[in-house]
Scaffold this motif. Sequence first.
Motif, mmCIF file in Angstrom:
data_model
loop_
_atom_site.group_PDB
_atom_site.id
_atom_site.type_symbol
_atom_site.label_atom_id
_atom_site.label_comp_id
_atom_site.label_asym_id
_atom_site.label_seq_id
_atom_site.Cartn_x
_atom_site.Cartn_y
_atom_site.Cartn_z
ATOM 1 N N TYR A 11 0.827 -1.208 0.000
ATOM 2 C CA TYR A 11 0.000 0.000 0.000
ATOM 3 C C TYR A 11 0.860 1.256 0.000
ATOM 4 O O TYR A 11 1.832 1.347 0.748
ATOM 5 N N LYS A 12 0.473 2.212 -0.808
ATOM 6 C CA LYS A 12 1.085 3.539 -0.786
ATOM 7 C C LYS A 12 0.090 4.448 -0.079
ATOM 8 O O LYS A 12 -1.071 4.536 -0.468
ATOM 9 N N VAL A 13 0.532 5.125 0.971
ATOM 10 C CA VAL A 13 -0.356 5.933 1.809
ATOM 11 C C VAL A 13 0.121 7.379 1.828
ATOM 12 O O VAL A 13 1.312 7.650 2.006
ATOM 13 N N ARG A 14 -0.785 8.287 1.625
ATOM 14 C CA ARG A 14 -0.498 9.718 1.763
ATOM 15 C C ARG A 14 -1.002 10.132 3.147
ATOM 16 O O ARG A 14 -2.132 9.871 3.514
ATOM 17 N N GLU A 49 -1.294 13.333 5.957
ATOM 18 C CA GLU A 49 -1.279 14.793 6.122
ATOM 19 C C GLU A 49 -0.870 15.124 7.555
ATOM 20 O O GLU A 49 -1.399 14.567 8.507
ATOM 21 N N GLN A 85 -5.220 10.405 6.482
ATOM 22 C CA GLN A 85 -4.476 9.378 5.773
ATOM 23 C C GLN A 85 -5.349 8.866 4.641
ATOM 24 O O GLN A 85 -6.564 8.813 4.751
ATOM 25 N N GLU A 86 -4.704 8.548 3.531
ATOM 26 C CA GLU A 86 -5.429 8.112 2.348
ATOM 27 C C GLU A 86 -4.585 7.089 1.608
ATOM 28 O O GLU A 86 -3.412 7.323 1.331
ATOM 29 N N VAL A 114 -3.451 5.657 -1.609
ATOM 30 C CA VAL A 114 -3.451 6.200 -2.971
ATOM 31 C C VAL A 114 -3.068 5.162 -4.020
ATOM 32 O O VAL A 114 -3.265 5.399 -5.212
ATOM 33 N N ALA A 115 -2.540 4.013 -3.594
ATOM 34 C CA ALA A 115 -2.217 2.945 -4.543
ATOM 35 C C ALA A 115 -2.106 1.626 -3.791
ATOM 36 O O ALA A 115 -1.695 1.587 -2.632
#
Length: 71
Positions: free
Chosen positions: A4-7, A9, A38-39, A41-42
């Motif tokens: 998981y790729k996590v963005r 803030e 947190q989101e 993104v992939a």
Amino acid sequence: MAYYKVRIEVWCDWNPAESDLEEIAQNTSAGDAIFTKQEVVAVVDRAQDIEDDEAMSFFGGEEGDADQSQG
């Protein structure tokens, strides 16, 4: 296994451009900043589908060979 790729803030009262990620994480852990979002993104199912050299080295090697290191 999925990867998981996590963005994330973060809000802080210093210039984060002058800090590396480790320092930002330490300051957040110490209560000097706050994670507010947190989101994901992939998501990829195979390590060789990760398109980031630094992430690949964390998961076991160069792009394309991380699966081999996991057995």
